[in-house]
Design an enzyme around this catalytic site. Structure first.
Site, mmCIF file in Angstrom:
data_model
loop_
_atom_site.group_PDB
_atom_site.id
_atom_site.type_symbol
_atom_site.label_atom_id
_atom_site.label_comp_id
_atom_site.label_asym_id
_atom_site.label_seq_id
_atom_site.Cartn_x
_atom_site.Cartn_y
_atom_site.Cartn_z
ATOM 1 N N ASP A 45 99.858 60.420 33.885
ATOM 2 C CA ASP A 45 99.925 60.489 32.425
ATOM 3 C C ASP A 45 99.839 59.105 31.786
ATOM 4 O OD1 ASP A 45 100.024 63.215 32.351
ATOM 5 O OD2 ASP A 45 102.189 63.355 32.039
ATOM 6 N N GLU A 123 104.788 59.339 21.361
ATOM 7 C CA GLU A 123 105.885 59.090 20.431
ATOM 8 C C GLU A 123 105.904 57.643 19.967
ATOM 9 O OE1 GLU A 123 106.758 57.560 24.027
ATOM 10 O OE2 GLU A 123 107.173 59.710 24.006
#
Length: 265
Positions: A45, A123
């Site tokens: 990721d 985020e």
């Protein structure tokens, strides 16, 4: 179709990349690191997040696909032993007909020197160096609460399984156009009172955080620390841009959640 490859430096990844390059060449798929139609990340990721930031100026032109060579990834649909299937799919199922879009976070930081804009896939968090952060939290232009604690985190739906989840945030399906605000170790007393739970906002709303003390504030975007001085306020909203993934072979979201956190199937 033109493909770019972004990868990490692990030995297993290097082997996978060389094999992938051979497979692409056999299918007549060109490699173009500058102006690709599809960006394939090979790694985990973190590699895909790096690929996103590398090509974020071309989001209207590129689609992403992930091959993971290590642990399970939320953004990586394919394993290194599935690469033949991926390349075959690319040759027979065009990217433009097999893509799905997910929302991104648009963050605008206002300082005494002006404004800076950032895009986040997962985020963005705001903290104060070494001391407790005090801030006003505004939702949709209305003052909501006084916050005191270690910091605040705003996440996208795809980022809801990352840092936000470790803070007690909800897991949100990535097709939902929303943002989530979670507290980082809040302190509640007679002066500073917070709702004490994650907040999920509507697509047309925005979040504003106004630090009481503007110096020594740290902004972190997708794990990267951004050096800024005299932060006066930070605005968060759903970005006009979105990230698009190659959908052929795309795993069911709740299947990924089960595999990552439960693993009982």
């Amino acid at each position: 179709m033109k493909v770019a490859i972004v990868h990490n430096d692990r030995v297993t990844t290097q082997v996978a990349v060389r094999h992938l390059q051979v497979l692409l060449a056999e299918k007549g798929i060109l490699q173009d690191q500058q102006h690709p139609d599809l960006v394939i990340s090979v790694g985990g990721d973190g590699t895909l997040i790096s690929a996103f930031h590398k090509y974020k100026q071309q989001l209207d032109k590129v689609c992403f696909a992930g091959i993971h060579t290590g642990h399970l990834g939320f953004y990586t649909d394919w394993r290194n032993y599935d690469m033949e299937k991926l390349v075959d799919a690319l040759a027979s199922h065009p990217v433009e007909e097999n893509e799905v879009g997910y929302p991104l976070l648009d963050m605008k930081v206002t300082t005494s020197c002006g404004e800076k804009r950032f895009l986040a896939l997962n985020e963005a968090s705001i903290k104060r160096i070494s001391k407790t952060m005090e801030a006003e939290v505004w939702l949709g232009g209305e003052r909501f609460e006084n916050f005191r604690g270690d910091g605040l985190c705003v996440s996208t739906p795809t980022g809801s399984t990352a840092y936000s989840k470790s803070l007690g945030g909800a897991v949100i399906h990535p097709r939902l156009k929303t943002l989530q605000l979670t507290e980082i170790a809040s302190i509640n007393n007679l002066v500073f009172r917070t709702v004490g739970s994650p907040i999920v906002i509507a697509p047309d709303e925005w979040i504003t955080i106004v630090p009481k003390i503007s110096d020594r504030v740290v902004v972190i975007v997708d794990g990267e620390r951004i050096s800024l001085t005299d932060v006066q306020k930070v605005d968060y909203k759903i970005a006009a841009e979105e990230i698009r993934f190659y959908q052929y072979g795309h795993h069911h979201f709740w299947e990924r959640v089960n595999d990552a956190f439960i693993g009982d199937r």
